[in-house]
Design a protein around this motif. Sequence first.
Motif, mmCIF file in Angstrom:
data_model
loop_
_atom_site.group_PDB
_atom_site.id
_atom_site.type_symbol
_atom_site.label_atom_id
_atom_site.label_comp_id
_atom_site.label_asym_id
_atom_site.label_seq_id
_atom_site.Cartn_x
_atom_site.Cartn_y
_atom_site.Cartn_z
ATOM 1 N N THR A 1 0.820 -1.242 -0.045
ATOM 2 C CA THR A 1 -0.079 -0.169 -0.048
ATOM 3 C C THR A 1 0.792 1.191 0.017
ATOM 4 N N GLY A 2 0.611 2.114 -1.049
ATOM 5 C CA GLY A 2 1.417 3.151 -1.086
ATOM 6 C C GLY A 2 0.840 4.349 -0.250
ATOM 7 N N LYS A 3 1.691 5.398 -0.050
ATOM 8 C CA LYS A 3 1.270 6.551 0.512
ATOM 9 C C LYS A 3 -0.103 7.503 0.180
ATOM 10 N N ASP A 4 -0.547 7.117 -1.121
ATOM 11 C CA ASP A 4 -1.808 7.563 -1.572
ATOM 12 C C ASP A 4 -3.029 6.327 -1.412
ATOM 13 N N GLY A 5 -2.521 5.389 -0.681
ATOM 14 C CA GLY A 5 -3.516 4.642 -0.281
ATOM 15 C C GLY A 5 -3.870 3.517 -1.469
ATOM 16 N N LYS A 6 -3.225 3.429 -2.591
ATOM 17 C CA LYS A 6 -3.315 2.717 -3.809
ATOM 18 C C LYS A 6 -2.495 1.397 -3.443
ATOM 19 N N VAL A 7 -3.072 0.317 -3.870
ATOM 20 C CA VAL A 7 -2.503 -1.167 -3.709
ATOM 21 C C VAL A 7 -1.706 -1.504 -4.848
ATOM 22 N N LYS A 8 -0.514 -1.686 -4.866
ATOM 23 C CA LYS A 8 0.437 -2.326 -5.603
ATOM 24 C C LYS A 8 0.721 -3.703 -5.588
ATOM 25 N N LEU A 9 0.462 -4.529 -6.557
ATOM 26 C CA LEU A 9 0.710 -5.967 -6.323
ATOM 27 C C LEU A 9 1.953 -6.451 -7.121
#
Length: 324
Positions: free
Chosen positions: A72-80
């Motif tokens: 989870t990035g600082k922007d709240g988006k999830v990377k796989l």
Amino acid sequence: DAQLGAAVDLMNNFTLGRGVPRPQANDPAVQQVIDEAWKDEDNQLALTSYAAQMALGTDLAIQSNLFILLVTGKDGKVKLGILDHDSVENVVRDPENRRKILYYVARRKHIKWDWNNDKPAFDEDMTKVKENQVVYYQHRKNESSTGAGKPSARKLGKGRVYHVAVNRTGEMAFGHPRMHRVLRWANAFNSLMESRVDAAKAAAAFMMKRKVKGTPNQVRKMATQVLSKSGELGRATGGVDDTGYLAGPRGGSMLTENENVEHESFKLDSGSAGANVDGQMIRSQISAATGFPQHYLGDIGSANLATATSMELPVLKGVESHQE
């Protein structure tokens, strides 16, 4: 391997079809978040594209484990991402519940590219323990209980792990490759097929046998006459080819013989009937291990319509289980 590869392809094709479609949400705002994550280029490399799903299906069949990393990035988006299967060595269990995994223990490998020599290169101090650094990745939802402890921030990996495993017991942390069950039978089948090909080549090498009568001196004289195409043996053969060996007559030629030279069709029993039974016996073990009947694996004559229809139910249940 032809049959094991076919079994993996069949399971992938039946399980994924044309790929897992993008999830649909009733709330447009939620759908927007899903669409953004689904179309993310990094996520497509790891999971959401058809190519990634088929690759993961193959990994699961061969390795029986998938370690999907959720960051989870600082922007709240999830990377796989995907943890390297071979880098995960152990797990840390909850001392109060041994079946609850808290951390996955991996060994980080630093690999660079050597631009001067055009090949992968390890760091200079790769042999040192610090370079093969142990990293702890937390389970995606399990939290440590009281007294379980936790790794230092320096050893804590970024992200959490969603672990998918097949073919394991309740006490096992990792799945065991299903292909392990069938390797020796696949090797045995390949050896059988290779020997059958060798036998077929040997059988095709001789189409006719020639019987030459006479004393040793007479036979020696006839053999010498082959070179000049004179004599009864020379006229009966096609002569000598470029390599110096006797060559058979060309197609459509007339064969000449007399009382001293006789020709007879060369018949070699290939033993194909017995070999076919042996092949089915070995393939039955491969079929049992892969979950697909023999007529799915290249033996179209092993089942009639009624038998083939009855065999579809185990295949269907196996695919449904894999889809779950």
